[in-house]
Design a protein around this motif. Structure first.
Motif, PDB file in Angstrom:
ATOM      1  N   LEU A 189       0.855  -1.178   0.000  1.00 22.91           N
ATOM      2  CA  LEU A 189       0.000   0.000   0.000  1.00 22.91           C
ATOM      3  C   LEU A 189       0.899   1.240   0.000  1.00 22.91           C
ATOM      4  O   LEU A 189       1.830   1.326   0.805  1.00 22.91           O
ATOM      5  CB  LEU A 189      -0.906   0.008   1.230  1.00 22.91           C
ATOM      6  N   TYR A 190       0.611   2.153  -0.903  1.00 18.29           N
ATOM      7  CA  TYR A 190       1.413   3.372  -1.029  1.00 18.29           C
ATOM      8  C   TYR A 190       0.536   4.562  -0.685  1.00 18.29           C
ATOM      9  O   TYR A 190      -0.467   4.830  -1.351  1.00 18.29           O
ATOM     10  CB  TYR A 190       1.950   3.502  -2.449  1.00 18.29           C
ATOM     11  N   ALA A 191       0.901   5.277   0.382  1.00 21.89           N
ATOM     12  CA  ALA A 191       0.113   6.411   0.855  1.00 21.89           C
ATOM     13  C   ALA A 191       0.789   7.724   0.475  1.00 21.89           C
ATOM     14  O   ALA A 191       1.993   7.898   0.691  1.00 21.89           O
ATOM     15  CB  ALA A 191      -0.067   6.334   2.360  1.00 21.89           C
ATOM     16  N   VAL A 192       0.011   8.638  -0.068  1.00 23.74           N
ATOM     17  CA  VAL A 192       0.476   9.975  -0.409  1.00 23.74           C
ATOM     18  C   VAL A 192      -0.385  10.980   0.354  1.00 23.74           C
ATOM     19  O   VAL A 192      -1.615  10.961   0.246  1.00 23.74           O
ATOM     20  CB  VAL A 192       0.362  10.253  -1.924  1.00 23.74           C
ATOM     21  N   TRP A 193       0.253  11.832   1.135  1.00 25.34           N
ATOM     22  CA  TRP A 193      -0.446  12.912   1.833  1.00 25.34           C
ATOM     23  C   TRP A 193       0.017  14.212   1.217  1.00 25.34           C
ATOM     24  O   TRP A 193       1.117  14.673   1.456  1.00 25.34           O
ATOM     25  CB  TRP A 193      -0.117  12.863   3.318  1.00 25.34           C
ATOM     26  N   GLN A 194      -0.847  14.797   0.383  1.00 29.01           N
ATOM     27  CA  GLN A 194      -0.539  16.060  -0.277  1.00 29.01           C
ATOM     28  C   GLN A 194      -1.207  17.199   0.481  1.00 29.01           C
ATOM     29  O   GLN A 194      -2.431  17.267   0.574  1.00 29.01           O
ATOM     30  CB  GLN A 194      -1.014  16.057  -1.728  1.00 29.01           C
ATOM     31  N   ARG A 195      -0.392  18.072   1.058  1.00 30.33           N
ATOM     32  CA  ARG A 195      -0.948  19.221   1.764  1.00 30.33           C
ATOM     33  C   ARG A 195      -1.634  20.182   0.796  1.00 30.33           C
ATOM     34  O   ARG A 195      -1.205  20.333  -0.349  1.00 30.33           O
ATOM     35  CB  ARG A 195       0.157  19.948   2.520  1.00 30.33           C
ATOM     36  N   SER A 196      -2.701  20.844   1.267  1.00 25.84           N
ATOM     37  CA  SER A 196      -3.373  21.863   0.460  1.00 25.84           C
ATOM     38  C   SER A 196      -2.921  23.263   0.850  1.00 25.84           C
ATOM     39  O   SER A 196      -3.172  24.228   0.108  1.00 25.84           O
ATOM     40  CB  SER A 196      -4.890  21.746   0.622  1.00 25.84           C
ATOM     41  N   ASP A 197      -2.249  23.393   2.002  1.00 27.46           N
ATOM     42  CA  ASP A 197      -1.749  24.688   2.448  1.00 27.46           C
ATOM     43  C   ASP A 197      -0.272  24.882   2.102  1.00 27.46           C
ATOM     44  O   ASP A 197       0.354  25.846   2.528  1.00 27.46           O
ATOM     45  CB  ASP A 197      -1.963  24.846   3.957  1.00 27.46           C
ATOM     46  N   SER A 198       0.269  23.947   1.330  1.00 35.61           N
ATOM     47  CA  SER A 198       1.685  23.968   0.950  1.00 35.61           C
ATOM     48  C   SER A 198       1.871  22.942  -0.162  1.00 35.61           C
ATOM     49  O   SER A 198       1.095  21.990  -0.277  1.00 35.61           O
ATOM     50  CB  SER A 198       2.543  23.588   2.165  1.00 35.61           C
ATOM     51  N   PRO A 199       2.901  23.086  -1.004  1.00 34.51           N
ATOM     52  CA  PRO A 199       3.177  22.053  -2.014  1.00 34.51           C
ATOM     53  C   PRO A 199       3.797  20.797  -1.412  1.00 34.51           C
ATOM     54  O   PRO A 199       3.977  19.802  -2.116  1.00 34.51           O
ATOM     55  CB  PRO A 199       4.151  22.746  -2.968  1.00 34.51           C
ATOM     56  N   GLU A 200       4.132  20.802  -0.130  1.00 38.14           N
ATOM     57  CA  GLU A 200       4.785  19.676   0.524  1.00 38.14           C
ATOM     58  C   GLU A 200       3.890  18.436   0.517  1.00 38.14           C
ATOM     59  O   GLU A 200       2.673  18.523   0.695  1.00 38.14           O
ATOM     60  CB  GLU A 200       5.126  20.042   1.963  1.00 38.14           C
ATOM     61  N   ALA A 201       4.513  17.262   0.334  1.00 35.74           N
ATOM     62  CA  ALA A 201       3.784  15.993   0.374  1.00 35.74           C
ATOM     63  C   ALA A 201       4.615  14.955   1.119  1.00 35.74           C
ATOM     64  O   ALA A 201       5.847  15.018   1.139  1.00 35.74           O
ATOM     65  CB  ALA A 201       3.473  15.497  -1.039  1.00 35.74           C
ATOM     66  N   PHE A 202       3.921  13.994   1.728  1.00 32.70           N
ATOM     67  CA  PHE A 202       4.550  12.921   2.496  1.00 32.70           C
ATOM     68  C   PHE A 202       4.153  11.578   1.906  1.00 32.70           C
ATOM     69  O   PHE A 202       3.064  11.423   1.347  1.00 32.70           O
ATOM     70  CB  PHE A 202       4.120  13.000   3.969  1.00 32.70           C
ATOM     71  N   TYR A 203       5.038  10.582   2.078  1.00 37.21           N
ATOM     72  CA  TYR A 203       4.859   9.294   1.413  1.00 37.21           C
ATOM     73  C   TYR A 203       5.198   8.156   2.369  1.00 37.21           C
ATOM     74  O   TYR A 203       6.053   8.292   3.248  1.00 37.21           O
ATOM     75  CB  TYR A 203       5.790   9.207   0.190  1.00 37.21           C
ATOM     76  N   SER A 204       4.529   7.012   2.177  1.00 37.57           N
ATOM     77  CA  SER A 204       4.892   5.832   2.970  1.00 37.57           C
ATOM     78  C   SER A 204       4.470   4.559   2.263  1.00 37.57           C
ATOM     79  O   SER A 204       3.481   4.527   1.526  1.00 37.57           O
ATOM     80  CB  SER A 204       4.270   5.886   4.373  1.00 37.57           C
ATOM     81  N   CYS A 205       5.252   3.506   2.498  1.00 38.73           N
ATOM     82  CA  CYS A 205       4.956   2.163   1.989  1.00 38.73           C
ATOM     83  C   CYS A 205       4.575   1.259   3.152  1.00 38.73           C
ATOM     84  O   CYS A 205       5.296   1.209   4.153  1.00 38.73           O
ATOM     85  CB  CYS A 205       6.189   1.568   1.302  1.00 38.73           C
ATOM     86  N   SER A 206       3.473   0.550   3.007  1.00 39.03           N
ATOM     87  CA  SER A 206       3.036  -0.426   4.012  1.00 39.03           C
ATOM     88  C   SER A 206       2.897  -1.787   3.339  1.00 39.03           C
ATOM     89  O   SER A 206       2.121  -1.944   2.387  1.00 39.03           O
ATOM     90  CB  SER A 206       1.690  -0.025   4.624  1.00 39.03           C
ATOM     91  N   ASP A 207       3.652  -2.758   3.829  1.00 38.50           N
ATOM     92  CA  ASP A 207       3.569  -4.111   3.287  1.00 38.50           C
ATOM     93  C   ASP A 207       2.402  -4.844   3.944  1.00 38.50           C
ATOM     94  O   ASP A 207       2.209  -4.767   5.160  1.00 38.50           O
ATOM     95  CB  ASP A 207       4.875  -4.849   3.545  1.00 38.50           C
ATOM     96  N   VAL A 208       1.630  -5.557   3.127  1.00 32.28           N
ATOM     97  CA  VAL A 208       0.472  -6.288   3.637  1.00 32.28           C
ATOM     98  C   VAL A 208       0.451  -7.690   3.050  1.00 32.28           C
ATOM     99  O   VAL A 208       1.006  -7.944   1.981  1.00 32.28           O
ATOM    100  CB  VAL A 208      -0.853  -5.566   3.313  1.00 32.28           C
ATOM    101  N   THR A 209      -0.209  -8.592   3.768  1.00 38.12           N
ATOM    102  CA  THR A 209      -0.415  -9.949   3.279  1.00 38.12           C
ATOM    103  C   THR A 209      -1.907 -10.233   3.298  1.00 38.12           C
ATOM    104  O   THR A 209      -2.547 -10.154   4.356  1.00 38.12           O
ATOM    105  CB  THR A 209       0.305 -10.977   4.156  1.00 38.12           C
ATOM    106  N   PHE A 210      -2.475 -10.524   2.153  1.00 38.38           N
ATOM    107  CA  PHE A 210      -3.900 -10.832   2.064  1.00 38.38           C
ATOM    108  C   PHE A 210      -4.149 -12.279   2.480  1.00 38.38           C
ATOM    109  O   PHE A 210      -3.339 -13.156   2.230  1.00 38.38           O
ATOM    110  CB  PHE A 210      -4.415 -10.603   0.649  1.00 38.38           C
TER     111      PHE A 210
END
Length: 249
Positions: A189-210
């Motif tokens: 799972l790849y999460a992107v947090w894009q701020r609306s009050d700044s161009p800054e964005a944060f990212y993270s990878c989460s490994d999962v097993t179905f």
């Protein structure tokens, strides 16, 4: 919260928040990471930066050193402005192209993973500095090879599994709902947090097993993560556990 969780989720949402709360005064350039399903960097931090338990986290420390884990909430691009795919090369998604976090991009199929299944899922994003913005979470496509570093084409970008704009932060987490499709085996799972009050964005990878148990959160999967051992608040206070703020002055 569901009673059944992998050790990874238990670490990030049980032991680890005590240590992460103590780092709430981290510098303005550091703001958060996915807590459930636990991100690679949060899991490795929870295991203990100086002596991680899992082979993958040990390899990440060998590649990056320990400071990357103390900076667990700082995988970011300051001027992203939505240009995620333009700025982050294939194979560097988990580090967002940041050299400090290159160990998180290591191509290996033994990253600690959270057990999940298809259906409703409640995501919990650990945050140390709340901001307005949008969270978007993508899942890898069927046929994803977990032994390779993920590329953009590995993600189902047309069908994010969760999207949330300006969720309310409570108890140190943004909580929002999503839906996981049916999959089997290991995925990312790849999460992107894009701020609306700044161009800054944060990212993270989460490994999962179905293939885990009952819904709404993590359950015992086929590849449970090891138990974690995070630095205690006392260690952080006396300097034996280094915070991001201490590192950056």
């Amino acid at each position: 919260m569901p009673a059944r969780r992998t050790a990874a989720a238990s670490a990030a949402l049980g032991l680890a928040p005590l240590a992460l709360t103590a780092l709430a005064a981290a510098p303005a350039a550091a703001h958060g990471s996915m807590g459930d399903p636990v991100s690679r960097v949060a899991q490795c931090y929870a295991e203990g930066p100086e002596s991680p338990k899992s082979a993958a986290c040990k390899a990440a420390v060998a590649a990056d050193g320990t400071q990357a884990l103390y900076d667990w909430n700082g995988i970011r691009i300051g001027d992203a402005g939505g240009r995620h795919r333009e700025l982050i090369p294939d194979g560097r998604l988990c580090s967002a192209g940041n050299e400090e976090f290159k160990g998180l991009d290591l191509p290996r199929a033994d990253w600690p993973a959270t057990g999940v299944h298809g259906g409703a899922y409640t995501f919990r994003y650990r945050v140390t500095a709340p901001h307005k913005g949008t969270f978007t979470v993508y899942l890898t496509k069927p046929g994803y090879d977990p032994a390779k570093s993920p590329a953009w084409d590995d993600l189902d970008l047309a069908h994010p599994v969760a999207t949330a704009t300006d969720p309310v932060a409570a108890d140190g987490f943004y909580t929002f709902s999503g839906t996981l499709p049916e999959r089997s085996g290991r995925h990312l799972l790849y999460a992107v947090w894009q701020r609306s009050d700044s161009p800054e964005a944060f990212y993270s990878c989460s490994d999962v097993t179905f293939g885990g148990g009952s819904g709404g959160g993590a359950s015992g999967g086929s590849a449970p993560a090891p138990a974690a051992s995070a630095p205690t608040e006392r260690q952080i206070e006396d300097g034996s556990g280094r915070s991001s703020a201490e590192h950056h002055g």
